[in-house]
Write a protein that holds these residues in place. Structure first.
Motif, PDB file in Angstrom:
ATOM      1  N   VAL A  71       0.819  -1.097  -0.172  1.00  0.00           N
ATOM      2  CA  VAL A  71      -0.080  -0.030  -0.049  1.00  0.00           C
ATOM      3  C   VAL A  71       0.732   1.193   0.038  1.00  0.00           C
ATOM      4  CG1 VAL A  71      -1.983   1.395   1.316  1.00  0.00           C
ATOM      5  CG2 VAL A  71      -1.716  -1.121   1.212  1.00  0.00           C
ATOM      6  N   ILE A  72       0.714   2.020  -1.040  1.00  0.00           N
ATOM      7  CA  ILE A  72       1.226   3.377  -0.909  1.00  0.00           C
ATOM      8  C   ILE A  72       0.429   4.500  -0.566  1.00  0.00           C
ATOM      9  CG2 ILE A  72       3.226   2.630  -2.537  1.00  0.00           C
ATOM     10  CD1 ILE A  72       1.793   4.079  -4.753  1.00  0.00           C
ATOM     11  N   TYR A  73       0.950   5.579   0.062  1.00  0.00           N
ATOM     12  CA  TYR A  73       0.286   6.539   0.249  1.00  0.00           C
ATOM     13  C   TYR A  73       0.815   7.872  -0.357  1.00  0.00           C
ATOM     14  CZ  TYR A  73      -1.406   3.753   4.031  1.00  0.00           C
ATOM     15  OH  TYR A  73      -2.106   2.403   4.844  1.00  0.00           O
ATOM     16  N   ARG A  74       0.899   8.923   0.321  1.00  0.00           N
ATOM     17  CA  ARG A  74       1.313  10.035  -0.545  1.00  0.00           C
ATOM     18  C   ARG A  74       2.805  10.000  -0.761  1.00  0.00           C
ATOM     19  NH1 ARG A  74       2.333  11.241   4.675  1.00  0.00           N
ATOM     20  NH2 ARG A  74       3.780  12.704   5.483  1.00  0.00           N
ATOM     21  N   GLU A  75       3.429  10.757  -1.777  1.00  0.00           N
ATOM     22  CA  GLU A  75       4.664  10.754  -2.128  1.00  0.00           C
ATOM     23  C   GLU A  75       5.454  11.709  -0.983  1.00  0.00           C
ATOM     24  OE1 GLU A  75       7.290  12.405  -5.970  1.00  0.00           O
ATOM     25  OE2 GLU A  75       5.226  12.003  -6.398  1.00  0.00           O
ATOM     26  N   ASP A  76       6.455  11.208  -0.615  1.00  0.00           N
ATOM     27  CA  ASP A  76       7.223  11.864   0.410  1.00  0.00           C
ATOM     28  C   ASP A  76       8.735  11.373   0.256  1.00  0.00           C
ATOM     29  OD1 ASP A  76       8.420  12.570   2.721  1.00  0.00           O
ATOM     30  OD2 ASP A  76       7.055  11.379   4.030  1.00  0.00           O
ATOM     31  N   ASN A  77       9.442  12.441  -0.404  1.00  0.00           N
ATOM     32  CA  ASN A  77      10.904  12.263  -0.578  1.00  0.00           C
ATOM     33  C   ASN A  77      11.761  12.409   0.534  1.00  0.00           C
ATOM     34  OD1 ASN A  77      11.186  11.756  -3.465  1.00  0.00           O
ATOM     35  ND2 ASN A  77      10.486  14.011  -3.673  1.00  0.00           N
ATOM     36  N   SER A  78      11.436  12.362   1.778  1.00  0.00           N
ATOM     37  CA  SER A  78      12.258  12.642   3.083  1.00  0.00           C
ATOM     38  C   SER A  78      12.669  11.172   2.994  1.00  0.00           C
ATOM     39  CB  SER A  78      11.324  12.883   4.523  1.00  0.00           C
ATOM     40  OG  SER A  78      10.140  12.044   4.470  1.00  0.00           O
ATOM     41  N   GLY A  79      12.095   9.935   2.453  1.00  0.00           N
ATOM     42  CA  GLY A  79      12.558   8.845   2.449  1.00  0.00           C
ATOM     43  C   GLY A  79      14.122   8.410   1.776  1.00  0.00           C
ATOM     44  N   ARG A  80      14.498   9.636   1.080  1.00  0.00           N
ATOM     45  CA  ARG A  80      15.732   9.442   0.340  1.00  0.00           C
ATOM     46  C   ARG A  80      16.865   9.662   1.414  1.00  0.00           C
ATOM     47  NH1 ARG A  80      14.515   8.883  -4.951  1.00  0.00           N
ATOM     48  NH2 ARG A  80      12.797   9.665  -5.611  1.00  0.00           N
ATOM     49  N   GLU A  81      16.647  10.185   2.655  1.00  0.00           N
ATOM     50  CA  GLU A  81      17.645  10.645   3.522  1.00  0.00           C
ATOM     51  C   GLU A  81      17.742   9.606   4.608  1.00  0.00           C
ATOM     52  OE1 GLU A  81      15.962  14.234   4.978  1.00  0.00           O
ATOM     53  OE2 GLU A  81      15.867  15.392   3.287  1.00  0.00           O
ATOM     54  N   TYR A  82      17.011   8.476   4.695  1.00  0.00           N
ATOM     55  CA  TYR A  82      17.344   7.369   5.459  1.00  0.00           C
ATOM     56  C   TYR A  82      18.302   6.686   5.129  1.00  0.00           C
ATOM     57  CZ  TYR A  82      12.902   7.645   8.193  1.00  0.00           C
ATOM     58  OH  TYR A  82      11.805   8.037   8.753  1.00  0.00           O
ATOM     59  N   VAL A  83      18.870   5.838   6.164  1.00  0.00           N
ATOM     60  CA  VAL A  83      20.194   5.187   6.445  1.00  0.00           C
ATOM     61  C   VAL A  83      19.670   3.840   6.543  1.00  0.00           C
ATOM     62  CG1 VAL A  83      22.201   4.534   6.846  1.00  0.00           C
ATOM     63  CG2 VAL A  83      21.705   6.998   6.641  1.00  0.00           C
ATOM     64  N   GLY A  84      20.093   2.545   5.928  1.00  0.00           N
ATOM     65  CA  GLY A  84      19.512   1.357   6.086  1.00  0.00           C
ATOM     66  C   GLY A  84      19.924   0.256   4.848  1.00  0.00           C
ATOM     67  N   GLN A  85      19.166  -0.639   5.122  1.00  0.00           N
ATOM     68  CA  GLN A  85      19.070  -1.631   4.017  1.00  0.00           C
ATOM     69  C   GLN A  85      17.943  -1.395   2.920  1.00  0.00           C
ATOM     70  OE1 GLN A  85      18.239  -5.845   4.459  1.00  0.00           O
ATOM     71  NE2 GLN A  85      20.349  -6.299   3.292  1.00  0.00           N
ATOM     72  N   LEU A  86      18.376  -1.341   1.751  1.00  0.00           N
ATOM     73  CA  LEU A  86      17.328  -1.429   0.663  1.00  0.00           C
ATOM     74  C   LEU A  86      17.317  -2.709  -0.315  1.00  0.00           C
ATOM     75  CD1 LEU A  86      15.371   0.264  -1.339  1.00  0.00           C
ATOM     76  CD2 LEU A  86      17.611   0.615  -2.782  1.00  0.00           C
ATOM     77  N   VAL A  87      15.907  -3.091  -0.150  1.00  0.00           N
ATOM     78  CA  VAL A  87      15.755  -4.432  -0.899  1.00  0.00           C
ATOM     79  C   VAL A  87      14.910  -3.985  -2.103  1.00  0.00           C
ATOM     80  CG1 VAL A  87      14.556  -6.675  -1.124  1.00  0.00           C
ATOM     81  CG2 VAL A  87      15.847  -5.817   1.076  1.00  0.00           C
ATOM     82  N   GLN A  88      15.527  -4.093  -3.350  1.00  0.00           N
ATOM     83  CA  GLN A  88      14.793  -3.521  -4.620  1.00  0.00           C
ATOM     84  C   GLN A  88      14.539  -4.842  -5.511  1.00  0.00           C
ATOM     85  OE1 GLN A  88      15.939   0.187  -6.531  1.00  0.00           O
ATOM     86  NE2 GLN A  88      16.085  -1.126  -8.536  1.00  0.00           N
ATOM     87  N   VAL A  89      13.065  -4.929  -5.956  1.00  0.00           N
ATOM     88  CA  VAL A  89      13.052  -5.907  -7.055  1.00  0.00           C
ATOM     89  C   VAL A  89      12.364  -5.041  -8.158  1.00  0.00           C
ATOM     90  CG1 VAL A  89      10.444  -6.018  -6.313  1.00  0.00           C
ATOM     91  CG2 VAL A  89      11.602  -8.091  -7.386  1.00  0.00           C
ATOM     92  N   THR A  90      13.074  -5.707  -9.277  1.00  0.00           N
ATOM     93  CA  THR A  90      12.614  -5.211 -10.741  1.00  0.00           C
ATOM     94  C   THR A  90      11.904  -6.302 -11.260  1.00  0.00           C
ATOM     95  OG1 THR A  90      14.739  -3.673 -10.611  1.00  0.00           O
ATOM     96  CG2 THR A  90      13.270  -4.063 -12.837  1.00  0.00           C
ATOM     97  N   ILE A  91      10.753  -5.961 -11.666  1.00  0.00           N
ATOM     98  CA  ILE A  91       9.994  -7.018 -12.435  1.00  0.00           C
ATOM     99  C   ILE A  91       9.654  -6.507 -13.882  1.00  0.00           C
ATOM    100  CG2 ILE A  91       8.848  -8.124 -10.571  1.00  0.00           C
ATOM    101  CD1 ILE A  91       6.441  -6.358 -11.201  1.00  0.00           C
ATOM    102  N   ILE A  92       9.895  -7.430 -14.711  1.00  0.00           N
ATOM    103  CA  ILE A  92       9.319  -7.350 -16.099  1.00  0.00           C
ATOM    104  C   ILE A  92       8.088  -8.133 -16.373  1.00  0.00           C
ATOM    105  CG2 ILE A  92       9.996  -7.375 -18.492  1.00  0.00           C
ATOM    106  CD1 ILE A  92      12.940  -7.012 -17.727  1.00  0.00           C
ATOM    107  N   LEU A  93       6.867  -7.461 -16.949  1.00  0.00           N
ATOM    108  CA  LEU A  93       5.615  -8.025 -17.137  1.00  0.00           C
ATOM    109  C   LEU A  93       5.547  -8.354 -18.556  1.00  0.00           C
ATOM    110  CD1 LEU A  93       3.483  -5.737 -14.863  1.00  0.00           C
ATOM    111  CD2 LEU A  93       4.781  -7.768 -14.383  1.00  0.00           C
ATOM    112  N   LYS A  94       4.483  -9.142 -19.034  1.00  0.00           N
ATOM    113  CA  LYS A  94       4.392  -9.836 -20.328  1.00  0.00           C
ATOM    114  C   LYS A  94       3.920  -8.565 -21.148  1.00  0.00           C
ATOM    115  CE  LYS A  94       3.132 -14.395 -19.435  1.00  0.00           C
ATOM    116  NZ  LYS A  94       1.903 -15.577 -19.365  1.00  0.00           N
ATOM    117  N   ASN A  95       3.219  -7.442 -20.504  1.00  0.00           N
ATOM    118  CA  ASN A  95       2.728  -6.508 -21.318  1.00  0.00           C
ATOM    119  C   ASN A  95       3.911  -5.471 -21.763  1.00  0.00           C
ATOM    120  OD1 ASN A  95       2.989  -4.868 -18.861  1.00  0.00           O
ATOM    121  ND2 ASN A  95       1.046  -4.590 -18.611  1.00  0.00           N
ATOM    122  N   GLY A  96       4.791  -5.541 -21.376  1.00  0.00           N
ATOM    123  CA  GLY A  96       6.063  -4.817 -21.521  1.00  0.00           C
ATOM    124  C   GLY A  96       6.592  -3.867 -20.631  1.00  0.00           C
ATOM    125  N   GLU A  97       5.829  -3.787 -19.432  1.00  0.00           N
ATOM    126  CA  GLU A  97       6.015  -2.861 -18.391  1.00  0.00           C
ATOM    127  C   GLU A  97       7.271  -3.357 -17.649  1.00  0.00           C
ATOM    128  OE1 GLU A  97       2.697  -2.015 -16.120  1.00  0.00           O
ATOM    129  OE2 GLU A  97       1.434  -1.198 -17.762  1.00  0.00           O
TER     130      GLU A  97
END
Length: 136
Positions: A71-97
């Motif tokens: 669930v995402i709420y409002r956009e908030d760029n203060s998260g760019r200032e946090y320190v810690g571990q980032l787990v990023q997943v990149t998915i490619i979908l059948k529709n090209g997205e």
């Protein structure tokens, strides 16, 4: 003339209320995503700056279940200032997205934008990434 002003003011009030409600209740950008729509998935975990391709169907199913709950709420760029571990997943979908989803509790990065997020699904994505990393 007064009728037009009332209509315009009503539309503005409705628009403002819609934005406020959207920010309060959030949205689930991947609520309808199914594992069969995912062509490929890749984890990028910082630290230790490791990339892992997800090829196991059970892992992709589990990832999809987690993404369905995000669930995402409002956009908030203060998260760019946090320190810690980032787990990023990149998915490619059948529709090209292509979508890049990064868990950085209590923030979530979605395609380059930073949002406030619900804690539990973001924590599940982080735990999922660390489990996959430890299995390597």
């Amino acid at each position: 003339m007064n009728r037009k002003i009332i209509i315009v003011v009503s539309i503005l009030i409705f628009g403002i209320l819609s934005v406020i409600l959207f920010s309060t209740f959030g949205r689930k950008p991947f609520a309808k995503l199914s594992a069969t729509e995912i062509i490929s998935a890749e984890l990028f975990i910082i630290p230790p700056e490791k990339i892992i391709d997800l090829t196991d169907e059970e892992d992709i199913e589990e990832l999809t279940d987690i993404l369905n709950e995000i669930v995402i709420y409002r956009e908030d760029n203060s998260g760019r200032e946090y320190v810690g571990q980032l787990v990023q997943v990149t998915i490619i979908l059948k529709n090209g997205e292509t979508h890049a989803i990064g868990a950085y509790n209590p923030f979530l990065f979605l395609n380059g934008k930073c949002y406030r997020t619900k804690y539990e699904p973001c924590e599940k994505l982080n735990a999922f990434g660390n489990r996959i990393l430890n299995e390597q």
